[in-house]
Motif scaffolding. Structure first.
Motif, mmCIF file in Angstrom:
data_model
loop_
_atom_site.group_PDB
_atom_site.id
_atom_site.type_symbol
_atom_site.label_atom_id
_atom_site.label_comp_id
_atom_site.label_asym_id
_atom_site.label_seq_id
_atom_site.Cartn_x
_atom_site.Cartn_y
_atom_site.Cartn_z
ATOM 1 N N PHE A 1 0.675 3.152 -3.486
ATOM 2 C CA PHE A 1 -0.019 2.054 -4.171
ATOM 3 C C PHE A 1 -0.165 2.310 -5.657
ATOM 4 C CE2 PHE A 1 -3.923 -0.056 -5.633
ATOM 5 C CZ PHE A 1 -3.520 -1.372 -5.452
ATOM 6 N N GLU B 1 0.810 -1.219 0.000
ATOM 7 C CA GLU B 1 0.000 0.000 0.000
ATOM 8 C C GLU B 1 0.843 1.269 0.000
ATOM 9 O OE1 GLU B 1 -2.667 -0.536 3.272
ATOM 10 O OE2 GLU B 1 -4.246 -1.354 1.975
ATOM 11 N N ILE C 1 -2.287 -7.491 -4.318
ATOM 12 C CA ILE C 1 -2.831 -7.082 -3.021
ATOM 13 C C ILE C 1 -4.176 -7.750 -2.760
ATOM 14 C CG2 ILE C 1 -4.125 -5.011 -3.690
ATOM 15 C CD1 ILE C 1 -2.799 -3.651 -1.223
#
Length: 780
Positions: free
Chosen positions: A256, A253, A264
């Motif tokens: 990101f 993150e 993810i």
């Protein structure tokens, strides 16, 4: 050779100007002709050029290996004088060129020439390295490997060149070469200790050498922010490897990038955040990132989230689009849930299930529900009507009435016998007798009710629903049949809205009575109407087993522990030798205890009870399930199995329920092969083929790794009861495992998106199979 250095004559720019001025003066004083002057000038200039060329050539031939003069360069030039050549970045090389140009223009020719020589050497080496990087990026791994070899020989960027050579070898599937170059990179790593990229090189080398903790340490403490994307991906990958999923997500993150949506999403799936996992998978599919993998992952996550119907549709679509590729990314492994066998997890699941599961609430109600005797008034009425019709000479009508009465008498006698068997826990005998009677008198409402109740107690809910409903249709005043038909409809996912409406409207028209209160409280329980069920606890009726069971169930739902304890205690006093009342007592009295304390209290409580065990050997399914679970929780399954084997060996009569109990106990005790054999005996030899028994046989087959047998049993179970969700779900998973996506999609499409979660079956990615597939690719 140092002394010869003074013999080289180098004419600087100022010297050349003085020579030219002297020649002009001599020409004017001697009065030479213009042509002679021109020749002299040409010869002089030519001589100067020859001298200059000779001087430069001799300088490179005869220059000393070590410059005596201490140069006043910055650290770059200082590094150049070291025997070991250190890597020079492109920006530093540009600074060197600028300084060499400046030295030459300001007259520091010796220093400038020395620096130009070094620049030439480093310029070639850096070009080789950069060429290797370009070839590596283009996928020309053989060429890139040769280029990085040359860079290593040139003593330039040796550490990182060796790393890249190892990467090339990895792509070329040359394990020996890979190990050589990664070891070489490790050997050259100390040279980079002053480099900003030291931590990055350290991490890469250790990552490729499988020293993941060392690599992670370097990534967590970087010496440079360069290659930030690669570093965060490595951090995430290593953390995920060690199941540090939260840290892996945290790494991903950072700044990101939507291109990381697929990665993810898988991390969120691993921590159980299925909502975020699906969100990122949708983004990945939109961006066309790993479309096949993302779509299959979406199917699996929806299965975990209970959106079974949606998963089935997605599975069909992706299989139609990619009929071959769809089976490659994630091979599936079907397994049973750990909570079935681990005593602590089993206890948590068991206690939650008894308190919150409608299935076991209804099974308790069915256990204590009374059987019904035939309507004697109706029989007398038929005889009277027959006699009256004889009196009026209506012979055909009289015969019909009298025949019906005789038939009813025979059926009623059979009902009494069946009820007696049921009360003595000869439940299968009672069920078989009632089935026989139903063939004789299929329109007997009480007979259909009693038959339905035996099915319900045996755990065959689909059959119970069928006969409860038939009983109610035969007699609309038989409200208990109607209410139980709605309950069994809920358990088998059948539509019951119209039935519930009719029942409520009819009951409202009845005069208030004890029976009417019972009907209303049962309807309230089926509706989960907490406000309505609280009224029942204020009633002061006789202590009947069904009433006390309802008191306990309702009190626990309302968190009225005192009332639940009192009611369950009274129940055990009424039925001291039966197992189920004591199981209800345990649930009420030990509900707030911690797991270990609960197990200890249950063990001590059961030790002092005097059960006759007929209900376990021949009685309802609920008894077998509850008692087996308590023995699992207290670690006494081995002794229960020993007891059941002894009874099985000495029993000459009906052994169906004893075999079923032993098969169930063996399953939960981890004796999978024994359980599998017992269930096959029960199904094949004893002909017990209701949907639930077939399903449990499939569970045992799966545990014993007989998955093909499990598929066959689940197909039979599905045919017996098409609404049995557990069977369809398990069958769908096993079809996924054997790469029959079309078959799996059909099963999943018959289950709704209501959040179903199997009590028994689970699935995971078959990592062993995935690793084997990768190893096979490497061998090709």
């Amino acid at each position: 050779m140092a002394e010869n250095f003074d013999d080289i004559i180098i004419i600087e720019e100022d010297d050349a100007a003085q020579v030219e001025s002297k020649i002009v003066q001599e020409e004017e004083s001697d009065g030479l002709k213009a042509s002679q002057k021109q020749k002299i000038i040409i010869l002089a200039v030519g001589a100067l050029i020859i001298i200059l060329i000779t001087a430069i050539t001799l300088f490179f031939i005869l220059r000393p290996s070590k410059v005596e003069k201490s140069l006043s360069f910055d650290p770059i030039e200082t590094k150049l004088k070291e025997k070991t050549i250190q890597p020079i970045e492109t920006t530093k090389l540009e600074n060197m060129i600028a300084k060499a140009n400046y030295l030459y223009s300001t007259g520091s020719k010796d220093e400038a020439l020395f620096l130009y020589e070094k620049i030439a050497m480093y310029s070639e080496a850096i070009s080789v390295y950069n060429l290797g990087v370009a070839q590596l990026k283009d996928g020309a791994y053989n060429l890139a490997l040769q280029t990085f070899k040359k860079a290593i020989v040139n003593d330039e960027k040796r550490c990182v060149s060796a790393i890249n050579a190892a990467v090339c070898s990895l792509h070329l599937k040359d394990k020996e070469s890979f190990e050589y170059y990664i070891d070489l990179a490790y050997a050259y790593l100390p040279r980079e200790k002053n480099s900003d990229q030291y931590s990055y090189y350290y991490a890469l080398i250790n990552y490729y050498k499988n020293n993941y903790l060392e690599a992670l340490s370097a990534l967590e403490n970087p010496t440079s922010n360069e290659y930030a994307t690669t570093q965060k991906h490595l951090r995430a990958k290593i953390n995920a490897l060690f199941s540090n999923n939260d840290k892996a997500i945290e790494a991903m993150e950072e700044d990101f990038d939507a291109d990381d949506s697929f990665s993810i999403a898988l991390l969120y799936a691993r921590i159980g955040d299925l909502t975020l996992a699906l969100k990122h998978l949708e983004e990945a599919i939109i961006r066309n990132i790993e479309p096949v993998k993302a779509s299959i992952a979406q199917v699996y996550i929806n299965l975990k989230a209970g959106r079974i119907n949606t998963a089935g549709k997605q599975l069909k679509n992706i299989t139609d689009m990619f009929p071959e590729e769809v089976y490659k990314p994630y091979p599936l492994r079907v397994e049973l849930k750990e909570s079935l066998f681990d005593p602590l997890k089993a206890q948590i699941r068991y206690r939650n299930k008894l308190r919150n599961s409608k299935e076991f609430t209804y099974l308790k109600i069915f256990y204590f529900s009374p059987y019904k005797i035939f309507n004697a008034d109706q029989t007398i009425s038929n005889i009277q009507k027959g006699n009256a019709n004889i009196y009026i000479d209506n012979i055909s009508s009289a015969k019909e009435y009298l025949q019906r009465s005789a038939s009813s008498s025979s059926v009623n006698q059979g009902i009494v016998k069946a009820i007696k068997d049921a009360m003595d826990f000869k439940l299968r005998d009672a069920n078989e007798e009632l089935q026989r009677l139903a063939q004789i008198q299929p329109k007997h409402s009480i007979l259909q009710y009693n038959l339905a109740l035996t099915y319900a107690q045996m755990g065959n809910i689909d059959k119970a629903h069928e006969h409860f409903l038939r009983s109610y249709h035969l007699d609309a005043k038989n409200y208990l049949s109607g209410i139980y038909a709605t309950m069994t409809a809920q358990l088998t996912n059948k539509e019951n809205t119209t039935l519930v409406t009719i029942l409520k409207d009819s009951i409202m028209l009845e005069e208030p009575s004890e029976e009417l209160d019972l009907y209303n409280i049962l309807l309230a329980i089926s509706d989960d109407n907490i406000l309505s069920i609280s009224d029942w606890l204020d009633k002061d009726y006789e202590n009947k087993p069904l009433y006390l069971a309802l008191d306990t169930i309702i009190a626990l739902k309302l968190n009225n522990q005192d009332k639940a304890k009192k009611a369950s205690h009274k129940l055990t006093l009424l039925l001291p030798n039966e197992i189920v009342p004591h199981m209800i007592y345990i649930g009420a009295h030990f509900i707030d205890l911690k797991p270990k304390e609960y197990a200890s209290e249950v063990l001590n409580y059961l030790k002092v009870q005097k059960f006759n065990f007929n209900d376990l050997y021949y009685g309802p399914y609920l008894t077998r399930y509850l008692y087996t679970q308590q023995n699992l929780i207290t670690g006494k399954l081995f002794f229960l199995r020993k007891q059941l084997r002894r009874v099985l060996e000495t029993t000459k009569g009906d052994t169906h329920e004893i075999v079923a109990a032993l098969a169930l106990a063996s399953l939960y005790d981890g004796a999978y092969e024994e359980s599998y054999t017992l269930y096959n005996h029960l199904i094949d030899d004893l002909k017990v083929r209701d949907a639930y028994t077939l399903f449990l046989g499939a569970v045992a087959s799966t545990a014993a790794e007989h998955h093909a047998n499990a598929i066959a049993l689940l197909e039979l179970s599905k045919m017996k009861d098409g609404s049995f969700t557990e069977s369809r779900y398990a069958l769908g998973l096993l079809y996924l495992e054997v790469q029959n996506n079309q078959g799996a999609a059909i099963q999943f499409s018959r289950i709704d998106d209501s959040g179903f979660s199997s009590e028994y079956f689970n699935f995971d990615i078959d990592l062993d199979k995935l690793l084997f597939q990768k190893e096979q690719k490497l061998k090709l």
